[in-house]
Design an enzyme around this catalytic site. Structure first.
Site, PDB file in Angstrom:
ATOM      1  N   GLY A  19       0.796  -1.228   0.000  1.00 28.69           N
ATOM      2  CA  GLY A  19       0.000   0.000   0.000  1.00 28.69           C
ATOM      3  C   GLY A  19       0.822   1.269   0.000  1.00 28.69           C
ATOM      4  O   GLY A  19       0.401   2.291   0.548  1.00 28.69           O
TER       5      GLY A  19
ATOM      6  N   ASN B  62       1.285   3.130  -2.544  1.00 32.73           N
ATOM      7  CA  ASN B  62       0.480   4.114  -3.293  1.00 32.73           C
ATOM      8  C   ASN B  62      -0.686   4.627  -2.450  1.00 32.73           C
ATOM      9  O   ASN B  62      -1.047   5.802  -2.541  1.00 32.73           O
ATOM     10  CB  ASN B  62      -0.030   3.499  -4.603  1.00 32.73           C
ATOM     11  CG  ASN B  62       1.030   3.509  -5.676  1.00 32.73           C
ATOM     12  OD1 ASN B  62       1.301   4.546  -6.271  1.00 32.73           O
ATOM     13  ND2 ASN B  62       1.666   2.360  -5.895  1.00 32.73           N
TER      14      ASN B  62
ATOM     15  N   MET C  84      -5.014  -6.895  -6.472  1.00 32.47           N
ATOM     16  CA  MET C  84      -4.587  -7.919  -7.429  1.00 32.47           C
ATOM     17  C   MET C  84      -5.737  -8.797  -7.924  1.00 32.47           C
ATOM     18  O   MET C  84      -5.631 -10.022  -7.958  1.00 32.47           O
ATOM     19  CB  MET C  84      -3.501  -8.798  -6.784  1.00 32.47           C
ATOM     20  CG  MET C  84      -2.293  -8.033  -6.313  1.00 32.47           C
ATOM     21  SD  MET C  84      -1.457  -7.175  -7.666  1.00 32.47           S
ATOM     22  CE  MET C  84      -0.633  -8.584  -8.409  1.00 32.47           C
ATOM     23  N   ARG C  85      -6.811  -8.161  -8.320  1.00 26.30           N
ATOM     24  CA  ARG C  85      -7.987  -8.921  -8.716  1.00 26.30           C
ATOM     25  C   ARG C  85      -8.728  -8.196  -9.827  1.00 26.30           C
ATOM     26  O   ARG C  85      -8.794  -6.960  -9.818  1.00 26.30           O
ATOM     27  CB  ARG C  85      -8.931  -8.924  -7.515  1.00 26.30           C
ATOM     28  CG  ARG C  85      -9.372 -10.211  -7.055  1.00 26.30           C
ATOM     29  CD  ARG C  85      -9.907 -10.147  -5.638  1.00 26.30           C
ATOM     30  NE  ARG C  85      -9.043 -10.920  -4.792  1.00 26.30           N
ATOM     31  CZ  ARG C  85      -8.950 -12.235  -4.841  1.00 26.30           C
ATOM     32  NH1 ARG C  85      -9.696 -12.928  -5.669  1.00 26.30           N
ATOM     33  NH2 ARG C  85      -8.113 -12.881  -4.068  1.00 26.30           N
ATOM     34  N   LEU C  86      -9.310  -8.950 -10.758  1.00 24.74           N
ATOM     35  CA  LEU C  86     -10.161  -8.327 -11.775  1.00 24.74           C
ATOM     36  C   LEU C  86     -11.468  -7.889 -11.124  1.00 24.74           C
ATOM     37  O   LEU C  86     -12.011  -8.600 -10.281  1.00 24.74           O
ATOM     38  CB  LEU C  86     -10.483  -9.329 -12.877  1.00 24.74           C
ATOM     39  CG  LEU C  86      -9.473  -9.460 -14.007  1.00 24.74           C
ATOM     40  CD1 LEU C  86      -9.952 -10.538 -14.987  1.00 24.74           C
ATOM     41  CD2 LEU C  86      -9.294  -8.140 -14.739  1.00 24.74           C
ATOM     42  N   ILE C  87     -11.959  -6.733 -11.533  1.00 24.38           N
ATOM     43  CA  ILE C  87     -13.228  -6.227 -10.995  1.00 24.38           C
ATOM     44  C   ILE C  87     -14.372  -6.848 -11.810  1.00 24.38           C
ATOM     45  O   ILE C  87     -14.341  -6.834 -13.043  1.00 24.38           O
ATOM     46  CB  ILE C  87     -13.270  -4.685 -11.096  1.00 24.38           C
ATOM     47  CG1 ILE C  87     -12.106  -4.057 -10.304  1.00 24.38           C
ATOM     48  CG2 ILE C  87     -14.617  -4.134 -10.646  1.00 24.38           C
ATOM     49  CD1 ILE C  87     -12.142  -4.252  -8.813  1.00 24.38           C
TER      50      ILE C  87
ATOM     51  N   ASN D  92      -7.157   2.731 -12.048  1.00 23.83           N
ATOM     52  CA  ASN D  92      -6.113   1.823 -11.579  1.00 23.83           C
ATOM     53  C   ASN D  92      -4.758   2.417 -11.966  1.00 23.83           C
ATOM     54  O   ASN D  92      -4.661   3.160 -12.939  1.00 23.83           O
ATOM     55  CB  ASN D  92      -6.293   0.459 -12.257  1.00 23.83           C
ATOM     56  CG  ASN D  92      -5.239  -0.546 -11.830  1.00 23.83           C
ATOM     57  OD1 ASN D  92      -4.900  -0.637 -10.637  1.00 23.83           O
ATOM     58  ND2 ASN D  92      -4.699  -1.295 -12.773  1.00 23.83           N
TER      59      ASN D  92
ATOM     60  N   HIS E 155      -0.907   1.138 -13.001  1.00 26.21           N
ATOM     61  CA  HIS E 155      -0.229  -0.082 -13.449  1.00 26.21           C
ATOM     62  C   HIS E 155       1.226   0.244 -13.802  1.00 26.21           C
ATOM     63  O   HIS E 155       1.495   1.251 -14.462  1.00 26.21           O
ATOM     64  CB  HIS E 155      -0.957  -0.653 -14.674  1.00 26.21           C
ATOM     65  CG  HIS E 155      -0.348  -1.931 -15.162  1.00 26.21           C
ATOM     66  ND1 HIS E 155      -0.596  -3.145 -14.560  1.00 26.21           N
ATOM     67  CD2 HIS E 155       0.529  -2.178 -16.161  1.00 26.21           C
ATOM     68  CE1 HIS E 155       0.099  -4.083 -15.180  1.00 26.21           C
ATOM     69  NE2 HIS E 155       0.793  -3.524 -16.154  1.00 26.21           N
TER      70      HIS E 155
HETATM   71  C1  GRF Z   1       2.180  -0.688  -7.891  1.00 22.04           C
HETATM   72  O1  GRF Z   1       3.384  -0.792  -8.595  1.00 22.04           O
HETATM   73  C2  GRF Z   1       1.015  -0.566  -8.841  1.00 22.04           C
HETATM   74  O2  GRF Z   1       1.359   0.004 -10.068  1.00 22.04           O
HETATM   75  C3  GRF Z   1       0.599  -1.984  -9.052  1.00 22.04           C
HETATM   76  O3  GRF Z   1       0.836  -2.637  -7.843  1.00 22.04           O
HETATM   77  C4  GRF Z   1       1.873  -1.975  -7.136  1.00 22.04           C
HETATM   78  C5  GRF Z   1       1.347  -1.726  -5.756  1.00 22.04           C
HETATM   79  O4  GRF Z   1       2.359  -1.260  -4.884  1.00 22.04           O
HETATM   80  N1  GRF Z   1      -0.772  -2.044  -9.510  1.00 22.04           N
HETATM   81  P1  GRF Z   1       1.970  -0.672  -3.470  1.00 22.04           P
HETATM   82  O5  GRF Z   1       1.189  -1.757  -2.721  1.00 22.04           O
HETATM   83  O6  GRF Z   1       1.164   0.569  -3.680  1.00 22.04           O
HETATM   84  O7  GRF Z   1       3.277  -0.399  -2.789  1.00 22.04           O
END
Ligand code: GRF
Length: 194
Positions: A12, A14, A90-93, A107, A109
């Site tokens: 987390g 982000n 880590m899941r499709l919505i 999202n 990515h």
């Molecule tokens: C990020 O690199 C994001 O782009 C991807 O998963 C990672 C999550 O990292 N979808 P964090 O849990 O926010 O550190």
């Protein structure tokens, strides 16, 4: 003030960048819910530390995706959520959530989509031997990282880079980009008038 929910499955970092941007006022929104499908991960601690309510669940205890997404939807409604930011979820919505939030769910990515969608985007980039990858913020649709692209930033890949080097460089870009894009999406009129 718009209410946002963040969905995360891991560290987390982000999510933390979004929390920090809300606390400094750079992102004018309230985070009213963390949704997390992995009990015990660090994202949950971050929510607790900042007084953000969380809904943590184990998908395997539900009969199917529709069942847990129905419960997520109830929690989103209770938290009066207007907009969703997926941040390492880590899941499709599925259609249960998409029908309610399509166009209001984004999202982040770690690649320049449409290159390297899905899992291990950084590993895929290194495997392909590219000298540039990046970060994409996009709307969520029913595919795997296929929704309309909102913003992208390139990140260089150097010859002796390991996954950790690239991940660190990508995370730095993500932490700056994601709150900014969310601010623009939630306050479009202010951006246009500048
Ligand atoms: C990020 O690199 C994001 O782009 C991807 O998963 C990672 C999550 O990292 N979808 P964090 O849990 O926010 O550190």
């Amino acid at each position: 003030m718009k209410n946002i929910a963040v969905f995360a499955s891991g560290s987390g970092s982000n999510f933390q960048a979004i929390i920090d941007a809300v606390e400094t006022g750079e992102l004018e929104a309230e985070i009213t819910l963390l949704v997390c499908d992995k009990p015990g991960v660090k994202a949950i601690e971050r929510a607790e530390k900042h007084g953000i309510p969380s809904f943590v669940f184990s998908p395997k205890t539900y009969v199917d995706k529709e069942a847990f997404e129905t419960e997520i939807l109830e929690k989103l409604n209770d938290a009066e959520v207007d907009f969703i930011a997926l941040a390492g979820y880590m899941r499709l919505i599925g259609p249960t959530l998409l029908n309610e939030f399509e166009g209001k769910m984004v999202n982040i990515h770690p690649s320049l989509l449409p290159e390297f969608p899905g899992k291990d985007a950084i590993g895929q980039a290194l495997e392909a031997g590219v000298n540039e990858t990046g970060v994409t913020v996009h709307y969520v649709d029913n595919g795997m990282d296929t929704g309309p692209i909102i913003e992208q930033v390139a990140v260089p890949v150097y010859e002796d880079d390991t996954q950790n080097h690239v991940r660190k460089r990508i995370h730095e870009v993500e932490h700056e980009l994601y709150p900014k894009v969310l601010q623009k999406l939630l306050h479009p009129a202010e951006v246009n008038s500048n």
